[in-house]
Design a protein around this motif. Structure first.
Motif, PDB file in Angstrom:
ATOM      1  N   LEU B 161      -9.595  -7.321   0.480  1.00 39.24           N
ATOM      2  CA  LEU B 161      -9.849  -7.179  -0.956  1.00 39.24           C
ATOM      3  C   LEU B 161      -8.556  -6.782  -1.677  1.00 39.24           C
ATOM      4  CD1 LEU B 161     -11.798  -6.859  -3.383  1.00 39.24           C
ATOM      5  CD2 LEU B 161     -12.135  -4.505  -2.670  1.00 39.24           C
ATOM      6  N   TYR B 162      -7.852  -5.828  -1.097  1.00 38.48           N
ATOM      7  CA  TYR B 162      -6.672  -5.291  -1.783  1.00 38.48           C
ATOM      8  C   TYR B 162      -5.545  -6.321  -1.825  1.00 38.48           C
ATOM      9  CZ  TYR B 162      -4.159  -1.442  -3.891  1.00 38.48           C
ATOM     10  OH  TYR B 162      -3.517  -0.646  -4.793  1.00 38.48           O
ATOM     11  N   LEU B 165      -5.492  -8.181  -4.867  1.00 44.01           N
ATOM     12  CA  LEU B 165      -5.245  -7.413  -6.093  1.00 44.01           C
ATOM     13  C   LEU B 165      -3.769  -7.077  -6.276  1.00 44.01           C
ATOM     14  CD1 LEU B 165      -8.178  -4.838  -5.713  1.00 44.01           C
ATOM     15  CD2 LEU B 165      -8.210  -6.996  -6.953  1.00 44.01           C
ATOM     16  N   GLU B 166      -3.100  -6.679  -5.200  1.00 42.63           N
ATOM     17  CA  GLU B 166      -1.758  -6.164  -5.348  1.00 42.63           C
ATOM     18  C   GLU B 166      -0.963  -6.441  -4.086  1.00 42.63           C
ATOM     19  OE1 GLU B 166      -1.770  -1.977  -6.231  1.00 42.63           O
ATOM     20  OE2 GLU B 166       0.422  -1.862  -6.216  1.00 42.63           O
ATOM     21  N   PHE B 167       0.333  -6.641  -4.267  1.00 43.41           N
ATOM     22  CA  PHE B 167       1.162  -6.792  -3.080  1.00 43.41           C
ATOM     23  C   PHE B 167       2.303  -5.786  -3.120  1.00 43.41           C
ATOM     24  CE2 PHE B 167       5.048  -8.529  -1.174  1.00 43.41           C
ATOM     25  CZ  PHE B 167       4.657  -8.460   0.147  1.00 43.41           C
ATOM     26  N   SER B 168       2.482  -5.117  -2.011  1.00 45.97           N
ATOM     27  CA  SER B 168       3.607  -4.199  -1.892  1.00 45.97           C
ATOM     28  C   SER B 168       4.002  -4.130  -0.426  1.00 45.97           C
ATOM     29  CB  SER B 168       3.199  -2.816  -2.407  1.00 45.97           C
ATOM     30  OG  SER B 168       3.933  -1.834  -1.753  1.00 45.97           O
ATOM     31  N   ARG B 169       5.304  -4.217  -0.187  1.00 49.47           N
ATOM     32  CA  ARG B 169       5.781  -4.200   1.213  1.00 49.47           C
ATOM     33  C   ARG B 169       5.502  -2.829   1.855  1.00 49.47           C
ATOM     34  NH1 ARG B 169       9.128  -8.794   1.756  1.00 49.47           N
ATOM     35  NH2 ARG B 169       9.821  -9.457  -0.296  1.00 49.47           N
ATOM     36  N   VAL B 170       5.700  -1.805   1.050  1.00 48.75           N
ATOM     37  CA  VAL B 170       5.453  -0.456   1.587  1.00 48.75           C
ATOM     38  C   VAL B 170       3.993  -0.322   2.013  1.00 48.75           C
ATOM     39  CG1 VAL B 170       5.336   1.993   0.993  1.00 48.75           C
ATOM     40  CG2 VAL B 170       7.267   0.635   0.259  1.00 48.75           C
ATOM     41  N   LEU B 171       3.137  -0.859   1.134  1.00 52.22           N
ATOM     42  CA  LEU B 171       1.703  -0.779   1.429  1.00 52.22           C
ATOM     43  C   LEU B 171       1.368  -1.542   2.710  1.00 52.22           C
ATOM     44  CD1 LEU B 171      -0.239   0.762  -0.317  1.00 52.22           C
ATOM     45  CD2 LEU B 171      -0.973  -1.364  -1.350  1.00 52.22           C
ATOM     46  N   PHE B 175      -0.256   0.019   5.940  1.00 51.50           N
ATOM     47  CA  PHE B 175      -1.520  -0.498   6.518  1.00 51.50           C
ATOM     48  C   PHE B 175      -1.321  -0.826   7.995  1.00 51.50           C
ATOM     49  CE2 PHE B 175      -3.563  -1.586   2.308  1.00 51.50           C
ATOM     50  CZ  PHE B 175      -4.703  -0.868   2.562  1.00 51.50           C
TER      51      PHE B 175
ATOM     52  N   ILE C  70      12.951   2.722  -0.593  1.00 49.71           N
ATOM     53  CA  ILE C  70      12.536   2.062   0.659  1.00 49.71           C
ATOM     54  C   ILE C  70      11.582   0.922   0.288  1.00 49.71           C
ATOM     55  CG2 ILE C  70      10.777   3.849   1.011  1.00 49.71           C
ATOM     56  CD1 ILE C  70      11.049   3.402   3.987  1.00 49.71           C
ATOM     57  N   LEU C  71      11.952  -0.291   0.644  1.00 50.67           N
ATOM     58  CA  LEU C  71      11.148  -1.482   0.360  1.00 50.67           C
ATOM     59  C   LEU C  71      10.697  -1.519  -1.114  1.00 50.67           C
ATOM     60  CD1 LEU C  71       8.930  -1.498   3.580  1.00 50.67           C
ATOM     61  CD2 LEU C  71      10.900  -2.948   3.147  1.00 50.67           C
ATOM     62  N   ARG C  73      10.129   0.643  -3.090  1.00 46.25           N
ATOM     63  CA  ARG C  73       9.366   1.812  -3.537  1.00 46.25           C
ATOM     64  C   ARG C  73      10.231   3.042  -3.278  1.00 46.25           C
ATOM     65  NH1 ARG C  73       6.838  -1.694  -5.649  1.00 46.25           N
ATOM     66  NH2 ARG C  73       4.576  -2.002  -5.612  1.00 46.25           N
ATOM     67  N   TYR C 130      -0.124   5.632  -3.344  1.00 46.28           N
ATOM     68  CA  TYR C 130       0.093   5.125  -1.989  1.00 46.28           C
ATOM     69  C   TYR C 130      -0.030   6.247  -0.974  1.00 46.28           C
ATOM     70  CZ  TYR C 130       1.837   0.610  -3.674  1.00 46.28           C
ATOM     71  OH  TYR C 130       1.955  -0.615  -4.247  1.00 46.28           O
ATOM     72  N   LEU C 133      -2.574   6.257   1.957  1.00 47.33           N
ATOM     73  CA  LEU C 133      -2.352   5.740   3.309  1.00 47.33           C
ATOM     74  C   LEU C 133      -1.622   6.758   4.182  1.00 47.33           C
ATOM     75  CD1 LEU C 133      -1.711   2.120   2.269  1.00 47.33           C
ATOM     76  CD2 LEU C 133      -3.178   2.756   4.161  1.00 47.33           C
ATOM     77  N   TRP C 176      -5.091   0.813  -8.657  1.00 46.65           N
ATOM     78  CA  TRP C 176      -4.958  -0.565  -9.145  1.00 46.65           C
ATOM     79  C   TRP C 176      -5.747  -0.749 -10.448  1.00 46.65           C
ATOM     80  CZ3 TRP C 176      -9.346  -3.656  -9.615  1.00 46.65           C
ATOM     81  CH2 TRP C 176      -9.106  -4.936 -10.109  1.00 46.65           C
TER      82      TRP C 176
END
Lengths: 537, 199, 478
Positions: B161-162, B165-171, B175, C70-71, C73, C130, C133, C176
């Motif tokens: 789902l996420y 909605l959004e893209f982030s490399r850190v995320l 994950f 970092i990346l 962020r 964030y 996480l 979001w």
């Protein structure tokens, strides 16, 4: 400075005694250190009298905008005499302690007496409720540790929980009262107690005194004839008495019916306790009732709108009671000394307790007033009885004890006399002279009847000769059952057990297999609640 | 990628999740978990480049492999070919699985309209389905393997789902770390469970 | 890449040390000493580090950057946030140094340092949501410590894992959902949904009533030392994170009913904790209810932010930690001295005769958490009680009931500790000198420290008010 000096004179010798006992025990040296410290502190209080009212700020919690608090002391005409009385008792305890062959007199006990008296002074001198709450909490913890240490080897520590429980509740009621008082004045001290909070303050004091609700937590827990035990018993009482004396006189503007209920409970407590006092086997057994009865007198004075006059009954509790309870062994030859202690209780014109009658009886003649006079008469009667029944002919006192023992008792009488002169402005007053007259009349009548019919209050003959003995006994028994509050504890325990069962059931359900699903259900409920409540104008 | 393949992937995805919910056969469950990750990869291609989507596939397969290796080393895993009759519990859970699939199909258009307009209905069906399967799995069983599978399923659904909605490399990195840690914890639980059984 | 940054010192360096410590984890004492040294050093440096990050050392100036990219962020630890960092490392130091004598997991030093570093990074990461996480990672790492040695993972730890994981989507989705809605009207649907998601997420994380059921289950099975550390860090970290969320999201703090909702959640959590604690008969489980009550007070403090709740929260961090430390230390020590004691009331009967200092310490730590005047937590508690009473009188009886519940438990425990079982052999004969002088000194030190903190809050607690400095929108005056 003098104030800190007084505290130093109590605590430094206490530390010195402890160290000296640990390093090189010497009974005579320890005794001298203890008595010198306490006596100098006692004399120091008379210097304080010259500067009344005075304030000392010990610690200010800064920033002020955040805490609004200072640990500070105020000595004025409401508490100065209590300071003198406590110190006099401390000296008297040390002086008389060595005469009691039945107890284990040790310098450690004297060190404890000094330390405890110092702590007591802090709560008595508190400028505001917060300082008092802190002092109560510390004193209670120190007392708890001391009592547990005393009772540890005997294994009889069970009752201590009840004692500490009542104290803990009273401390938190005081904190709650302060929280409510702060809504009117942030950082309030005792001169700013609003009437809205005064009832809670009264209850806090009443709990500590064992009057509201009537409770005898100390009964059988610590009723020995050790001098230090007397200080332990009096220490929570005296600070509560000071709190009562600080209450605003507008307490009656509160909910009238509530005040009436409290007043009735107080009068009943006084009646029950004084009746019990009169009929105990000896003074030690009657001590809790003495405390409760005179505390009820102090409370009633506050309820009658004259809280500052409650000091009279407080002083009677401490000083007159002190003489009697320290009169051990009860040597027949010197029983005239404790008899003199009645000066502090009778309330005859121009004596210490004279100003207390108007506060106790209120305006005009009322039923409560009449009951209080009867209670007073019973207290005086009991007091006389315990002294006159004294028949010990102890001859084995140490040489020094033959001097120190009566000296200790005389010191308390002296304190009464001094306070009678300089205790507070207008201490010498006629008061409600007929109050004491009626009370003495009742005592004399009682004594006459006792003599005539040869009653012995504790003997079997009394049962057969006294016309309403069975009825009176039944009434007293009923009152004892009611006031012991055992029925309330039983009901509370039953409710608590049922609630525990219910909680146990829910615990099983929520911690069982379906626990996560239950959590999800609660989550959904919370979401709905938040969604419907948040954001609404 | 054709729409048909995506629909088939989504259907297989839900089927794999349903197998994990219904059947209690370790080898089959591990296989279904692997299949689930492959399908997630195929569905996520809708919103991610193949390179980025492959991260989820690789992580998923690593997770599956870790769990499989742990089960094998425990010596308690049965052959995939062992056949057992369906128990009444399995029949019940099967019914629930059908219901969950139905709910996710019905819910996705509503969700798309009200909350996630940029996500496709298919993706929403798959992700909501996985989240619900995961929740149900976690809520009804305390056996370590199934609990971890439930958690991984739940997280996969949410990641799906996420991703829309959004893209982030850190995320993505976080994950990945969470999935791998979860697998490690799963292995830890299984080992502890086996140890205490044999003790 | 600029390495002269604050995150390098307070996040990457400890993480690096943690990884290195894995190599020597079998040498328990060495691990503990290394972690103690690092934690103390990091705490002290954070405390004395110049706020403008311009450090002058050996005649040279080192200008530190507060941002580590970092990346695309960032991890940001500003000068004002260093007080929080110092506090977290101080907790890590305290739990490692005092816990040396307990037989907890060999991994405790390593993992505790990692957890601390991760909490710092959770508070430093931008975009800050964030952090969800990172919190999940912390939960996963904590699980290793929370699972008892030689036993299978209990249902408590599993439920902990499940419910903390469920919180993750709520927080991330809220971030979001509300992106760029600052300008939307305060009652818009999006804002409402965002608020609900955030509040639900935090409710799950903080385990407020009625989502707390796993807490007692976990406390029952876990070593009290580990449990107290993990949840002290979680409670402190999340409280500050919640402040950060409210500070950053103007739409959330301006939404009608958010703060009253928090107040009610706080009060009900405190109440539930107090009432449930009153019925407990296991001292291990009570640790969970203590956490629950403290969580309630923290949420209440944040709900009362405009009535001085922020200050009350900041003032409560240290004394709360000290009270947990004393309770967990005493309990662990009792169980170490007498392994037959399972924490149930029957096994504690008459313990006072055997371990008088431990018994008193247990009671005093509970009294401190109760908010007894003169003990550590009183200054903060009093502020909350006063603020609560000032706002609405509904809170006063509920909080009073909670205090009464907790007090009842303390008295029941006291009664149990003091009452000797008449059938048991005389404890004075069976257990002479079981408390070493060192243990007695440590216990007395804890009590004395609590008293000092309670009587001199301006000395011990005021430095912690600096924790509030970064929240310039939420608390403009700080």
């Amino acid at each position: 400075m003098i104030l800190l000096g007084i505290l130093g004179l109590l605590w430094l010798p206490a530390i010195a005694l402890t160290i000296s006992q640990a390093v090189k025990p010497n009974f005579a040296r320890s005794w001298f250190i203890a008595i010198a410290g306490a006596s100098l502190a006692w004399l120091g209080t008379f210097f304080l009298r010259l500067y009344l009212p005075m304030e000392v700020e010990l610690i200010r919690w800064l920033p002020d905008s955040l805490y609004h608090t200072a640990i500070a002391f105020r000595i004025d005409y409401i508490n100065w005499h209590y300071i003198v009385a406590i110190l006099a008792l401390c000296i008297a305890v040390i002086l008389t302690d060595s005469s009691r062959a039945s107890t284990n007199t040790t310098p450690t006990n004297w060190a404890a007496a000094l330390a405890l008296t110092g702590l007591n002074l802090i709560s008595v001198m508190s400028r505001g409720p917060l300082t008092m709450a802190i002092a109560w909490a510390i004193t209670d913890l120190v007392e708890l540790s001391f009592m547990l240490n005393l009772l540890r080897n005997s294994g009889g520590t069970g009752k201590v929980t009840n004692v500490y429980g009542v104290r803990l509740i009273s401390t938190f009621v005081l904190v709650a009262a302060t929280a409510i008082g702060w809504q009117v004045t942030a950082g309030l001290d005792f001169t700013q107690i609003p009437p809205t909070a005064s009832l809670l303050f009264l209850i806090a004091a009443g709990l500590r005194l064992g009057v509201l609700p009537l409770n005898f937590p100390m009964q059988n827990a610590l009723e020995s004839n050790r001098g230090i035990d007397l200080l332990l018993r009096f220490s929570p009482v005296v600070s509560a008495l000071v709190l009562i004396a600080h209450l605003p006189s507008e307490i009656l503007v509160l909910n009238q019916s509530l005040v009436s209920v409290i007043s009735i409970l107080t009068v009943l407590a006084a009646l029950y306790a004084s009746a019990m006092w009169l009929t105990r086997a000896d003074a030690n057994e009657g001590r809790p009732y003495w405390i409760v009865a005179l505390s009820a007198f102090a409370l009633q004075s506050a309820l009658n709108g004259e809280p500052e006059h409650s000091r009279v009954w407080g002083l009677a509790l401490l000083l007159t009671g002190g003489v009697l309870f320290l009169f051990d062994p009860p040597i027949r030859r010197i029983r005239f000394i404790p008899l003199l202690g009645l000066i502090g209780l009778l309330g005859i014109p121009y004596t210490l307790a004279a100003s207390g009658w108007s506060a106790l009886l209120g305006e005009g003649v009322s039923l409560a007033g009449i009951v209080m006079i009867i209670c007073h008469a019973m207290l005086v009667g009991g007091y006389l009885r315990y002294i006159l029944e004294a028949d010990s002919a102890v001859t084995g006192l140490e040489k020094y004890a033959r001097i120190t023992y009566p000296l200790g008792l005389i010191l308390i009488i002296q304190t009464m006399l001094v306070l009678n002169l300089v205790g507070w402005p207008d201490v010498l007053t006629i008061g409600v002279w007929w109050g004491s007259l009626v009370s003495i009349g009742l005592v004399l009548a009682g004594a006459f009847l006792t003599k005539k019919f040869n009653f012995q209050l504790t003997g079997d003959g009394f049962k057969t000769k006294f016309p309403f003995y069975r009825l009176g006994h039944q009434v007293l028994n009923v009152l004892r059952v009611v006031f012991s509050l055992d029925w309330i504890y039983a009901i509370t325990r039953w409710i608590f057990a049922r609630l525990s069962d219910i909680a146990g059931f829910f615990r099983q359900v929520l911690e069982g297999e379906a626990g996560v699903l239950w959590s999800l259900f609660f989550l959904l409920m919370m979401a709905i609640l938040i969604y419907t409540q948040v954001g609404q104008p | 990628m054709s729409e048909t393949l995506r629909i088939v992937s989504a259907a297989l995805l839900l089927l794999a999740a349903a197998i994990n919910l219904v059947r209690r056969q370790w080898a089959l469950n591990i296989l279904a978990l692997g299949l689930q990750y492959v399908c997630v990869f195929l569905v996520i291609l809708e919103v991610r480049s193949p390179l980025l989507a492959a991260i989820k596939l690789i992580v998923g397969l690593m997770v599956t492999l870790m769990l499989y290796m742990t089960l094998v080393s425990s010596g308690l895993i049965e052959s995939l070919l062992v056949r057992r009759r369906l128990s009444s519990g399995e029949v019940f859970r099967g019914t629930i699985a059908l219901l969950l699939v139905l709910i996710s199909i019905l819910l996705s258009p509503v969700l798309q309209q009200s909350a996630f307009p940029q996500s496709s209905q298919l993706l929403l069906t798959a992700s909501v389905g996985l989240i619900m399967f995961g929740l149900f799995q976690m809520g009804t069983i305390t056996e370590p393997l199934y609990l971890v599978i439930g958690l991984l399923t739940f997280l996969s659904g949410f990641e799906l789902l996420y991703a829309s909605l959004e893209f982030s490399r850190v995320l993505e990195a976080l994950f990945t770390a969470v999935n791998l840690s979860l697998a490690l914890i799963g292995c830890f639980f299984i080992v502890k469970d086996v140890e205490s059984r044999s003790a | 890449m600029n390495l002269l940054t604050t995150p390098t010192i307070w996040i990457f360096l400890p993480v690096l040390f943690s990884l290195l410590l894995i190599l020597v984890h079998r040498l328990h004492k060495l691990s503990v000493w290394i972690v103690c040294t690092i934690s103390l050093l990091l705490a002290v440096v954070a405390m004395i580090f110049p706020q403008n990050l311009d450090l002058r050392l050996f005649g040279r100036n080192f200008l530190f950057d507060d941002t580590f990219l970092i990346l695309n962020r960032a991890l940001i630890i500003t000068g004002t946030e260093l007080k929080t960092v110092a506090m977290l490392y101080l907790f890590s130091f305290l739990w490692n140094i005092a816990g040396m004598r307990f037989s907890v997991s060999r991994w405790f030093p390593t993992i505790s340092l990692t957890i601390t570093a991760l909490w710092v990074s959770a508070l430093a990461v931008e975009p800050f949501l964030y952090a969800a996480l990172i919190v999940e990672l912390i939960v996963l790492i904590s699980v290793v410590l929370l699972t008892p040695r030689g036993e299978q993972a209990g249902s408590g730890v599993m439920r902990y894992l499940v419910l903390q994981t469920i919180a993750l989507p709520f927080i991330l989705l809220s971030g979001w959902m509300v992106t760029g809605i600052e300008s939307a009207p305060s009652a818009s649907t999006l804002i409402l949904r965002g608020a609900v998601l955030i509040l639900i997420g935090f409710s799950l994380w903080l385990a407020v009533f009625p989502l707390h059921t796993w807490l007692p289950m976990l406390a029952d099975k876990t070593h009290p030392w580990v449990f107290s550390f993990v949840f002290l860090m979680q409670q402190s970290g999340l409280s500050i994170f919640l402040l950060k969320v409210l500070d950053q999201f103007a739409w959330l703090r301006n939404l009608n009913g958010v703060f009253p909702a928090m107040q009610w959640v706080g009060v009900l959590t405190v109440l539930a904790g107090g009432v449930l604690a009153s019925m407990q008969t296991k001292v291990n489980r009570i640790l969970a209810y203590l956490i629950l009550i403290e969580t309630g007070y923290s949420v209440l403090a944040i709900g009362l932010i405009s009535q001085g709740g922020g200050e009350a929260l900041a003032l409560s961090f240290l004394p709360r930690a000290l009270a947990y430390l004393q309770y967990a230390y005493t309990l662990s020590s009792i169980q170490q001295i007498a392994p037959e004691i399972d924490g149930g009331f029957p096994s504690l009967r008459g313990l006072f005769t055997r371990l008088p200092f431990h018994s008193m310490s247990l009671i005093i730590s509970l009294l401190s958490l109760l908010g007894l005047p003169a003990l550590g937590l009183f200054p903060a508690r009093r502020m909350l009680w006063n603020s609560g009473a000032g706002l609405t009188l509904h809170y006063t009886p509920l909080l009073g009931l909670a205090v009464a519940g907790m007090a009842l438990f303390i008295l029941r425990l006291m009664d149990t500790l003091l009452t000797t079982d008449p059938n048991a052999p005389s404890p004075t004969l069976t257990a002479q000198g079981e408390e070493s002088i060192w243990q007695i000194l440590v216990l007395c030190f804890f009590t004395l420290l609590s008293l000092l903190v309670g009587i001199f809050p301006q000395v011990f607690l005021n430095p912690f008010l600096g924790i509030l400095e970064p929240f310039i929108h939420l608390l403009p005056s700080s």
